[in-house]
Motif scaffolding. Structure first.
Motif, PDB file in Angstrom:
ATOM      1  N   LYS A 177     -57.946  -8.366  60.373  1.00 42.88           N
ATOM      2  CA  LYS A 177     -56.749  -7.735  60.930  1.00 42.88           C
ATOM      3  C   LYS A 177     -56.639  -7.988  62.436  1.00 42.88           C
ATOM      4  O   LYS A 177     -55.570  -8.361  62.928  1.00 42.88           O
ATOM      5  N   THR A 178     -57.740  -7.792  63.164  1.00 50.23           N
ATOM      6  CA  THR A 178     -57.650  -7.946  64.624  1.00 50.23           C
ATOM      7  C   THR A 178     -57.347  -9.405  64.984  1.00 50.23           C
ATOM      8  O   THR A 178     -56.586  -9.662  65.914  1.00 50.23           O
ATOM      9  N   ASN A 179     -57.922 -10.341  64.243  1.00 53.70           N
ATOM     10  CA  ASN A 179     -57.644 -11.753  64.523  1.00 53.70           C
ATOM     11  C   ASN A 179     -56.207 -12.114  64.167  1.00 53.70           C
ATOM     12  O   ASN A 179     -55.572 -12.906  64.856  1.00 53.70           O
ATOM     13  N   LEU A 180     -55.725 -11.517  63.107  1.00 53.92           N
ATOM     14  CA  LEU A 180     -54.332 -11.747  62.715  1.00 53.92           C
ATOM     15  C   LEU A 180     -53.388 -11.207  63.797  1.00 53.92           C
ATOM     16  O   LEU A 180     -52.442 -11.877  64.206  1.00 53.92           O
ATOM     17  N   ILE A 181     -53.686 -10.026  64.276  1.00 50.58           N
ATOM     18  CA  ILE A 181     -52.842  -9.431  65.327  1.00 50.58           C
ATOM     19  C   ILE A 181     -52.910 -10.282  66.595  1.00 50.58           C
ATOM     20  O   ILE A 181     -51.910 -10.508  67.265  1.00 50.58           O
ATOM     21  N   ASN A 182     -54.105 -10.789  66.895  1.00 48.26           N
ATOM     22  CA  ASN A 182     -54.278 -11.611  68.096  1.00 48.26           C
ATOM     23  C   ASN A 182     -53.684 -13.012  67.953  1.00 48.26           C
ATOM     24  O   ASN A 182     -53.646 -13.766  68.911  1.00 48.26           O
ATOM     25  N   GLY A 183     -53.284 -13.365  66.745  1.00 45.56           N
ATOM     26  CA  GLY A 183     -52.732 -14.701  66.527  1.00 45.56           C
ATOM     27  C   GLY A 183     -53.784 -15.754  66.256  1.00 45.56           C
ATOM     28  O   GLY A 183     -53.492 -16.942  66.233  1.00 45.56           O
ATOM     29  N   ASP A 184     -55.028 -15.326  66.057  1.00 46.10           N
ATOM     30  CA  ASP A 184     -56.100 -16.274  65.719  1.00 46.10           C
ATOM     31  C   ASP A 184     -56.135 -16.440  64.194  1.00 46.10           C
ATOM     32  O   ASP A 184     -57.036 -15.930  63.508  1.00 46.10           O
ATOM     33  N   TYR A 185     -55.164 -17.165  63.685  1.00 44.84           N
ATOM     34  CA  TYR A 185     -54.965 -17.211  62.239  1.00 44.84           C
ATOM     35  C   TYR A 185     -56.091 -17.922  61.492  1.00 44.84           C
ATOM     36  O   TYR A 185     -56.435 -17.545  60.373  1.00 44.84           O
ATOM     37  N   GLU A 186     -56.655 -18.956  62.111  1.00 43.51           N
ATOM     38  CA  GLU A 186     -57.715 -19.699  61.407  1.00 43.51           C
ATOM     39  C   GLU A 186     -58.942 -18.816  61.208  1.00 43.51           C
ATOM     40  O   GLU A 186     -59.576 -18.854  60.157  1.00 43.51           O
TER      41      GLU A 186
ATOM     42  N   VAL B  68     -44.679  -6.573  58.747  1.00 41.78           N
ATOM     43  CA  VAL B  68     -45.621  -5.552  58.265  1.00 41.78           C
ATOM     44  C   VAL B  68     -45.744  -4.495  59.356  1.00 41.78           C
ATOM     45  O   VAL B  68     -46.158  -4.812  60.477  1.00 41.78           O
ATOM     46  N   PRO B  69     -45.333  -3.259  59.073  1.00 37.63           N
ATOM     47  CA  PRO B  69     -45.270  -2.248  60.142  1.00 37.63           C
ATOM     48  C   PRO B  69     -46.569  -2.111  60.929  1.00 37.63           C
ATOM     49  O   PRO B  69     -46.547  -2.033  62.161  1.00 37.63           O
ATOM     50  N   GLU B  70     -47.688  -2.105  60.240  1.00 38.34           N
ATOM     51  CA  GLU B  70     -48.968  -1.901  60.934  1.00 38.34           C
ATOM     52  C   GLU B  70     -49.176  -2.986  61.996  1.00 38.34           C
ATOM     53  O   GLU B  70     -49.504  -2.695  63.149  1.00 38.34           O
ATOM     54  N   TYR B  71     -48.974  -4.240  61.593  1.00 38.09           N
ATOM     55  CA  TYR B  71     -49.245  -5.334  62.522  1.00 38.09           C
ATOM     56  C   TYR B  71     -48.191  -5.434  63.616  1.00 38.09           C
ATOM     57  O   TYR B  71     -48.494  -5.732  64.767  1.00 38.09           O
ATOM     58  N   SER B  72     -46.940  -5.196  63.228  1.00 39.32           N
ATOM     59  CA  SER B  72     -45.893  -5.321  64.247  1.00 39.32           C
ATOM     60  C   SER B  72     -46.069  -4.209  65.289  1.00 39.32           C
ATOM     61  O   SER B  72     -45.872  -4.423  66.479  1.00 39.32           O
TER      62      SER B  72
END
Lengths: 480, 575
Positions: B395-404, B439-443
């Protein structure tokens, strides 16, 4: 009933433990194949470069490898070589190109087989790319001609962290290995004899780290660093590792004496990353002007410097030469590594600081020691971090760590360096099932070093030594 | 045994099962959740090979397989009860033709294992190893020829050691004792015992050669306890109790001894259970679990029932207060232990950084949350990864934009039972990052996280960091609540007043009024100029408090009347 239960259990066991290629594991999607082995240069003694196609759909590819009248076709989205066939092909193509054609890709590509041999294997530390706490980690050895990997020493044997390890030009009989933690020690193996040392003396800053062997084998250059970490809050940066102080010293192996001089132990200079020149008469290192931490951490810039060293007396010169004035470029040098033939020196250049692994902009540069010209190694570099590097014993291969695939987990790459210092497109450390292996490998490759033969480390003996409190104390003397 | 006795014996087994189930499901459920989050069991060849490559690895793999079901506490309680039941049943089977009176003795090893599992770091591997060993020894006893049985047992010892770990010593032990009880050839048994001893020693030495573990761990088990320096004493007592029960059974032939036998088997466990069951930790794990699940009202209800006085409980309670928007009005109705009750400092362990990381996550300090989650995972003493923390790291990497990097974690979770669905859904977001902001949580996290101001995290400068979080997004009310609470808990009233002054309307909750009126009283001669949002009620209540304080009223009576006010905290707590 019992039989049925047994069958169900066996079914679960089989399902749970079997391997199958799953392209959806791919998280490296740039390019049609992964790892990118297109147009790379490889040594004869390298393990098969298995790879996979990144496209999960479409017809099943047939990949044909040709050299002369040899044609080997492999069908499948994952190209897995038979070891014998691969070796035969490479032997035949030594000094020449292998042409690779794919039934699903329009253009063929080549694999150039170099005439330059590569060393027996490599050693590295496997550790999670974390912050302060470490889980399972250890020094591992990988044979380059196969996929065989073994742990030399792991922290399952003691409480602590295995750290800087260095060999004298890849000689597996002479090495320095640092252990941190409550059982901290430096293990020195000299021609098969191992002992645990306390490298901290009253006259030096702290424990000895970043070892580099003198080509003669009688000295090891170390730095002592007071290292700290900070954690950024913005998304594109995570960690900053910096020194609050650092000095250099040279350990006289035969006389058990740590030697330093005022020239490399200045209060107003941070010196780090020592490396002896190929002839052993110079000591390269990085030096920076101290700045207030953390306020000006982004202003710390290390230059590449050198100082004379006399192997006969162990004395360190007084004049410091600046080879790369990185400060003037608004950049910072780390990890200077001269080739063993004395022609080149490869270093990492980043925007600031010396812990380049956490700098996405960090790249490898090569300095021609004859002409003084320096340039980025564009063919080896990527959009992400390139950092630690090591030369093969014949100075024709450079191994380096890179975070090009996902920006966090460090992987190893090899590039061929020709007599003019020109690098080839690098290839990734081969694995039998690379996509699966790297997808689930949750540790980074750290401090990779070539070795010319297998390291015979008595694991039980080392464990006993580390867990005991007995340490040989490093002596100290000022340089004459 | 006659039919009645068989029914009584079955009833004993069922009772053992039910008691264990009731204990773990109703009294100890959060321990099971704790166990579940200390591992990342993956279906896959690499994980399997990695697991079985060390002595006892196969049983550890089975143990890990079972523990993943602890995600649901009733399933975990059921599994543990079944394991304990199997240990009891297999002990009984290995006792041979035991008498009615000796049946309760078969409960002894299971009872010891029950106590063992009261320790949150006791690993299920120990139970699976005992069960595997007892099953094998039972099968071996089917071989009627003593010599052949002994030879097969000895030949199997290295294999058993590799699969089950050092607890596999139970096999030759059980086979030997059973042979003695059966009064088989003494000479053969003696040779068998000596050979077993030698093979066990040689196996250990060989394992020492290829396995990177110290001898004591190879001897006492690598995977029986989460802490590698801890000897899993109760697991070994359980092992010893198997032959002990077999020998004792020979003396319990008469039916009337059944009661004595039952007392021997059950009483120690019943008496010792309260000593071994750590209800304080159970409460802590409960707070952590409720925080994980976002059960904010349940946390507050729990804190109401049983005052949260441990740092983690206070931290979770404060987070629940903030999430339910009650922090500014009800914070001091709960126990407060100073600013550490908001966000404790980092400690190098595998548990306490998790709720703290969760607080940072909700505040929008994504990098800090990631650090805490990563460090907690790395701190797991037996070097496991954690499915829960891997999910948070994804989740934290997704939020940070570190998708890989996020995809790497998602890939691992795709190989699990309970996180697979989430991983599959998250994978779709990674395939099309434009969907993430839907996704509300991430946005929300992306909107409240730090975007413009970069600095190094510093616990000492918490107020500055919280202030900047709020400055970057005024909708991040939680950051402002935490900032004001931070000042209040530090009793830094000037800083509180300074921060509060900058705010618009709407920050006039009870505790803020209490703090303002207190600050005014401490710095001014009269009420003139005091912010108008302080109500008459609060002002008069403060007058009564000061009067009581100055007249030296005892603390208990002050607490009774003013225990839920900031004033009481300011003068009587966190001195």
């Amino acid at each position: 009933m019992m039989k049925r239960v047994l069958y169900i259990l066996l079914g679960i066991l089989t399902a749970a433990s079997c391997y199958r290629f799953d392209p959806s594991e791919a998280y490296y999607t740039d390019g049609p194949i992964w790892p990118d082995y297109m147009d790379v240069t490889v040594p004869v003694g390298i393990a098969p470069l298995n790879f996979c196609y990144t496209a999960a759909d479409g017809p099943v590819p047939v990949t044909t490898f040709s050299h002369g009248d040899m044609n080997i076709s492999i069908k499948g989205r994952e190209v897995v070589w038979k070891d014998r066939e691969w070796k035969k092909l490479l032997e035949a193509a030594k000094g020449d190109d292998i042409i690779v054609k794919s039934s699903v890709l329009p253009d063929p590509w080549t694999i150039h087989v170099s005439e330059d041999d590569i060393d027996y294997g490599i050693n590295y530390r496997l550790i999670a790319p974390g912050y302060e706490v470490y889980s399972k980690m250890g020094i591992h050895e990988r044979e380059l001609s196969s996929y065989k990997e073994k742990a030399l020493l792991e922290n399952t044997q003691f409480d602590g962290c295995v750290n800087c390890h260095a060999y004298n030009r890849g000689n597996p009989d002479n090495y320095s290995l640092h252990i941190r933690g409550s059982h901290g020690a430096t293990l020195l193996n000299l021609d098969g004899e191992m002992a645990a040392y306390n490298t901290q003396t009253d006259s030096t800053l702290g424990f000895c780290v970043y070892p580099y062997w003198h080509p003669g084998g009688d000295y090891i250059a170390y730095s002592s660093n007071s290292t700290r970490q900070g954690f950024h809050v913005l998304a594109d940066k995570l960690i900053e590792v910096f020194d609050l102080d650092s000095d250099l010293q040279v350990y006289d192996v035969r006389n058990n004496s740590l030697i330093t001089s005022a020239s490399v132990k200045k209060e107003n200079v941070w010196e780090t990353f020592p490396a002896f020149s190929a002839d052993g008469r110079k000591l390269f290192f990085c030096a920076a002007t101290p700045r207030p931490i953390p306020a000006e951490v982004e202003e710390i810039r290390y230059n590449l410097c050198s100082v004379d060293f006399d192997p006969a007396t162990g004395s360190i010169g007084s004049r410091i030469d600046t080879l790369i004035f990185a400060e003037g470029m608004g950049r910072s040098v780390s990890f200077p590594k001269p080739s063993y033939d004395g022609r080149f020196l490869v270093y990492t250049l980043s925007d600031y600081g010396n812990f380049s692994i956490w700098h996405h902009e960090a790249d490898l540069w090569i300095l021609d020691l004859e002409t003084g010209e320096s340039r980025p190694m564009d063919k080896a570099n990527s959009h992400d971090t390139e950092s630690y590097h090591s030369w093969s014993s014949n100075s024709r291969w450079l191994m380096f760590s890179s975070r090009r695939d996902d920006g966090l987990y460090t992987r190893l790459f090899f590039t061929h360096i020709d007599e003019n210092g020109q690098e080839s497109k690098p290839f990734m450390l081969p694995q039998k099932h690379p996509l699966h292996y790297y997808s689930y490998q949750n540790r980074s490759y750290n401090v990779p070093e070539f070795v010319t033969g297998p390291v015979e480390l008595d694991r039980a003996g080392a464990e006993k030594m580390i867990n005991s409190s007995e340490r040989v104390q490093f002596g100290f003397r000022w340089s004459e | 045994m006659n039919r009645r006795q068989t029914i009584i014996c079955s009833a004993q087994s069922i009772t053992v099962f039910l008691l264990a189930f009731a204990f773990f499901n109703f009294i100890y459920p959060y321990h099971l959740h704790y166990q579940e989050q200390m591992q990342l069991f993956r279906f896959g060849q690499d994980y399997f090979v990695e697991s079985v490559a060390v002595p006892g690895g196969f049983c550890d793999w089975i143990g890990g397989f079972l523990v993943q079901f602890f995600y649901h506490a009733p399933a975990g309680a059921f599994i543990l009860s079944v394991l304990l039941g199997l240990i009891q049943l297999l002990t009984w089977k290995n006792m041979g033709k035991g008498s009615f009176a000796s049946y309760p003795l078969s409960i002894l090893p299971a009872a010891a294992m029950f106590l063992f599992f009261c320790d949150e770091n006791a690993l299920v591997t120990a139970a699976t190893a005992i069960i595997a060993s007892l099953t094998l020894s039972y099968a071996l006893m089917k071989i009627s020829r003593t010599g052949l049985r002994c030879i097969i047992t000895i030949l199997l010892m290295p294999v058993m050691y590799m699969l089950f770990g050092s607890i596999s010593i139970l096999v030759p032990l059980t086979v030997g004792i059973r042979s003695i009880i059966r009064k088989e050839n003494t000479k053969t048994i003696l040779v068998f015992c000596s050979a077993s001893f030698i093979v066990a020693a040689v196996t250990l030495l060989v394992a020492r050669g290829y396995s990177p573990y110290p001898l004591n761990r190879l001897a006492f088990g690598i995977h029986y306890h989460r802490y590698h320096n801890a000897i899993p004493l109760l697991a070994w007592i359980s092992v010893i109790l198997v032959p002990a029960a077999m020998l004792l059974a020979t003396a319990m032939k008469k039916d009337r001894m059944a009661a004595l036998s039952l007392a021997i088997a059950v009483l120690p466990a019943v008496c010792l259970a309260p000593m071994f069951a750590d209800m304080e930790k159970e409460r802590l794990f409960g707070y952590d679990f409720m925080t994980r699940m976002g059960q904010w009202n349940k946390i507050l209800a729990t804190s109401d029932r049983h005052p949260a006085d441990s740092p983690i409980a206070v931290e979770c309670t404060n987070l629940a207060l903030a999430k339910t928007k009650h922090m500014s009005s009800d914070m001091f109705s709960f126990f407060q232990n100073g600013p550490a009750g908001l966000v404790p400092e980092f400690t190098r362990d595998h548990f306490s950084p998790v709720p703290t990381g969760t607080v940072y996550y909700h505040l929008g300090m994504i990098n800090t949350a990631q650090t805490f989650f990563f460090e907690a995972q790395e701190g797991i003493p037996d070097f496991q990864k954690s499915a829960r923390l891997t999910q948070m790291l994804a989740k934290t990497n997704l939020i940070n934009g570190d998708y890989e990097v996020a995809r790497k974690y998602v890939n691992a979770l795709k190989q699990t039972v309970f996180y697979r669905k989430w991983a599959k859904e998250t994978e779709k977001l990674l395939d099309d990052p434009a969907l993430i902001d839907k996704v509300p949580e991430y946005s929300w996290m992306r909107s409240v996280r730090m975007k413009d101001h970069d600095f190094m995290f510093s616990q000492e400068e918490m107020d500055s960091m919280l202030g900047l979080l709020y400055v970057e997004n005024k909708a991040n009310v939680m950051a402002m609540d935490y900032l004001l609470a931070w000042c209040l808990l530090r009793k830094d009233l000037p800083r509180f007043f300074e921060c509060h002054k900058l705010l618009q309307d709407g920050y006039d909750a009870r505790h803020y009024q209490e703090a303002v009126v207190l600050y005014w009283a401490l710095t001014h001669d009269g009420p003139e100029g005091m912010p108008g949002f302080v109500t008459r009620n609060v002002a008069s209540s403060f007058a009564r408090f000061i009067s009581g304080f100055q007249s030296g009223r005892d603390e208990a009576s002050m607490q009774k009347e003013f225990g839920n006010t900031y004033w009481f905290y300011y003068y009587y707590r966190f001195k």
